[in-house]
Design an enzyme around this catalytic site. Structure first.
Site, PDB file in Angstrom:
ATOM      1  N   SER A  29     -24.001 -30.514  -5.740  1.00  0.00           N
ATOM      2  CA  SER A  29     -22.912 -30.575  -5.028  1.00  0.00           C
ATOM      3  C   SER A  29     -21.716 -31.618  -5.616  1.00  0.00           C
ATOM      4  O   SER A  29     -21.169 -30.928  -6.642  1.00  0.00           O
ATOM      5  CB  SER A  29     -23.475 -31.395  -3.783  1.00  0.00           C
ATOM      6  N   HIS A  64     -26.713 -25.453   2.146  1.00  0.00           N
ATOM      7  CA  HIS A  64     -26.103 -26.317   1.142  1.00  0.00           C
ATOM      8  C   HIS A  64     -27.596 -26.968   0.561  1.00  0.00           C
ATOM      9  O   HIS A  64     -27.753 -28.300   0.495  1.00  0.00           O
ATOM     10  CB  HIS A  64     -25.234 -27.535   1.211  1.00  0.00           C
TER      11      HIS A  64
END
Length: 696
Positions: free
Chosen positions: A551, A667
């Protein structure tokens, strides 16, 4: 007209005046475009033919899956309505089950669980791929809950009302169709809902900003608007705070950006804006006091940034809260904003002291607060697992790199904590040591890091080493037990390093803000300084030094790949941000302008990222180590476009890379345990090949 068309095309490709205007890979930003998915399929096939065919892959996968599916894992307890709930996945429950037991039952050596929801059975019955995203229960009786179910792991969820006492979805109960959404129980029959209500109700970041009151039995079209932010906000929402003595406060918040928010409170005369700092985290209410962490100085008071404070909810209905200090950290301490919660009579908070956790219990007497440290192991990371607002029972976790997670049951009022359950060791830690060192960054800042390695002197050339960091959004990286890393890497002769670079929250707001916006190079310099220090101390060498991050940490990896290719031989880039020029146009990227700055509106920000954005820095003369790039199709937060475009650019330039995209998982690393095990095994095969075999 021709000039206008040219300007529009240039803007769509990344803007005018940047390092590179043309972008032939924008088509890869569409997650589900057939052409893009065909590209993904071809890239996956190429990478899997290399990594899955490696002789070491199957052993690594088997080890990772055995750990992920181990039935002797300690089930994480969550207190709801005086009972313990747990969401559990294993080989027989791929999507998972939600189950309950009593507090006394959880303390038993063998726990007698009662399953209330089988997500595998539900998915089969409804021909869906449900992924569990949590439950939000009505705060008084805590029997009716809104379950959040995601299609394949996306942030967008469908929310459905569930009765814990019957183990059934409530007939004619609340059902909120798929959306990025949030809600709060105003009472047992009323929700305050923020979601996609139609055109003009979602921010530029892709989050809802209109709150409506929805009564039981009403269709969504009958919900009445009560609060709204603006489309330029990150989002808006409501929350209801309730304490054990019956006090209640209804708050409405506008997230102006990722860190700044405006808070308002519902009063008998309407909604009143609260005059208070904008950088706050609100945790709950105790004895009528709203408890929060302020990340900026509270104007007109002696309260400093990073302090844990409270204010009287009823008195604040006039619009001017008066803060009372609960705890003020020193320069090498911080309050962990992800580990503060409330019991019946105490505020529990994890205090990081030089990146080592301490849990404090704060009680209120008269007008002040006093704190007691709970008896937990030293030199460990500590976390709050769950608390109960109707009692002083709390579950805590203590762990370190070499100490498996231990669940403690605490009595917050008495200040006691008793070891309840210890997770089995997942790797052989004999002969391993964990140490903390400091590197000196480019501007002289001391940057701490931890290293786990074999005792004694390093072998010639040093240990094959994986260096990990995040460095953003005020997230603190602490020394927790990593069973997969231990089994797949440390047992096989590798070393692991965790760096506490600026941008994180390890030392409070100032440590985070030092690397915000156009100052972000400091985080990248910190990380490189740790790498150089590892080599200088003889722990490792460039041929045996690899790095990993996901991320925002994936952005860190992209920058380190392009800025310091001389220092690393392996770069693992997970679910990353990589195109910082088009970030606001990809998935929820516009929501992070508080962290990275606004490329479109601020020339200084644009100038910075023109020089730093990894996607724009790739060129034909680059001499880079071969990275492994991982993302997921269903990542609706960062989006797979960043990783796809980066790999496509590398291919165009003839640069070496490996790319793999999981078609599920959101995610993260996977939608279920097998997908997660595969992700871990592929990454470790990559590190093995780059740092253990190529370095020979």
């Amino acid at each position: 007209m021709a000039m206008m068309a040219a300007l529009a095309l240039a803007a769509a490709a990344g803007g005018i005046g940047g390092a590179r205007v043309d972008d032939p890979y924008i088509w890869l930003e569409d997650p589900y475009a057939p052409k893009a998915l065909a590209w993904v399929e071809a890239e996956n096939a190429r990478t899997l033919a290399i990594l899955e065919k490696d002789p070491g892959y199957q052993s690594l996968f088997d080890d990772a899956l055995n750990i992920a599916e181990a039935t002797d894992r300690v089930p994480a307890p969550s207190l709801v309505g005086g009972q313990v709930t747990n969401f559990w996945q294993d080989a027989g429950h791929v999507r998972g089950i939600w189950r309950t037991t009593s507090v006394a039952g959880y303390a038993q050596p063998v726990i007698a669980w009662q399953t209330v929801l089988d997500l595998d059975a539900l998915s089969t019955a409804e021909k869906a791929n449900w992924v569990w995203k949590g439950a939000q229960c009505e705060p008084i009786k805590e029997q009716r809950c809104l379950l959040s179910l995601s299609d394949g792991g996306e942030d967008a969820t469908t929310q459905r009302e569930f009765d814990l006492t019957t183990g059934q979805f409530v007939p004619e109960g609340f059902v909120l169709p798929k959306s990025k959404q949030g809600n709060a129980w105003e009472d047992a029959d009323t929700l305050l809902v923020t979601r996609d209500w139609g055109p003009g109700t979602m921010t530029k970041s892709g989050y809802p900003f209109v709150v409506k009151r929805l009564k039981r039995g009403q269709p969504l079209t009958a919900a009445v608007e009560v609060f709204r932010g603006t489309e330029d906000d990150v989002g808006a929402g409501a929350r209801v705070l309730v304490d054990a003595t019956g006090n209640k406060a209804v708050l409405f918040g506008r997230d102006v950006d990722f860190f700044n928010n405006e808070q308002s409170i519902l009063t008998p005369r309407g909604i009143v804006r609260l005059d208070m700092p904008k950088k706050v985290h609100i945790f709950g209410m105790l004895d009528g006091q709203i408890v929060l962490l302020t990340n900026e100085d509270w104007a007109g008071t002696p309260i400093k940034a990073g302090s844990l404070v409270s204010f009287d909810a009823k008195a604040a209905m006039g619009g001017k809260p008066v803060p009372t200090l609960i705890f003020a950290p020193n320069a090498r301490q911080s309050v962990d904003s992800d580990s503060v919660d409330l019991t019946k009579s105490r505020v529990l908070a994890t205090i990081n002291d030089n990146v080592r956790g301490r849990i404090m219990a704060f009680g209120r007497s008269g007008t002040g607060w006093t704190g007691t440290r709970l008896p937990l192991p030293d030199n460990a990371a500590t976390y709050l697992v769950s608390t109960d607002r109707t009692s002083d029972v709390a579950y805590l976790n203590a762990t370190s790199f070499l100490l498996p997670s231990t669940i403690f049951q605490a009595d917050a009022a008495a200040g006691t904590a008793t070891s309840l359950k210890v997770s089995p060791a997942r790797f052989d830690a004999s002969g391993l040591v964990s140490e903390q060192f400091e590197a000196i960054s480019k501007d002289g800042t001391r940057v701490p890091y931890f290293i786990v390695h074999r005792a004694g002197p390093a072998p010639k050339g040093g240990w094959p080493t994986i260096l990990d960091a995040y460095g953003g959004f005020e997230v603190s990286n602490t020394p927790s037990y990593r069973g997969i890393t231990g089994k797949l890497w440390l047992e096989r002769g590798g070393a692991y390093v965790l760096a506490n670079i600026r941008g994180g929250g390890e030392f409070g707001p100032a440590w985070h803000e030092a690397a915000l916006n156009i100052n972000r190079q400091r985080a990248y310099d910190d990380f490189a300084a740790v790498g150089e220090d590892l080599v200088k101390r003889g722990f490792t060498s460039k041929p045996r030094l690899g790095i990993t991050g996901g991320s925002n940490g994936g952005l860190l990896m992209g920058v380190e790949l392009t800025q310091r290719p001389d220092l690393w031989s392996a770069v693992n880039i997970n679910v990353p941000l990589l195109d910082m020029i088009r970030i606001s146009k990809i998935a929820a990227g516009a929501s992070w302008q508080g962290e990275y700055g606004d490329v479109a509106a601020d020339p200084a920000v644009r100038a910075f990222w023109d020089k730093v954005s990894p996607y724009q820095q790739l060129n034909a003369t680059s001499k880079l180590p071969m990275p492994y790039i991982f993302t997921t199709t269903k990542d609706d937060r960062v989006g797979p476009g960043h990783a796809r475009k980066f790999a496509a650019r590398m291919k165009e330039l003839g640069l070496p890379y490996l790319y793999y995209e999981n078609t599920e998982g959101g995610h993260g690393s996977g939608a279920n345990l097998k997908q997660t095990a595969r992700t871990n095994a592929l990454q470790m095969v990559y590190f093995k090949r780059q740092l253990m075999e190529s370095a020979q």
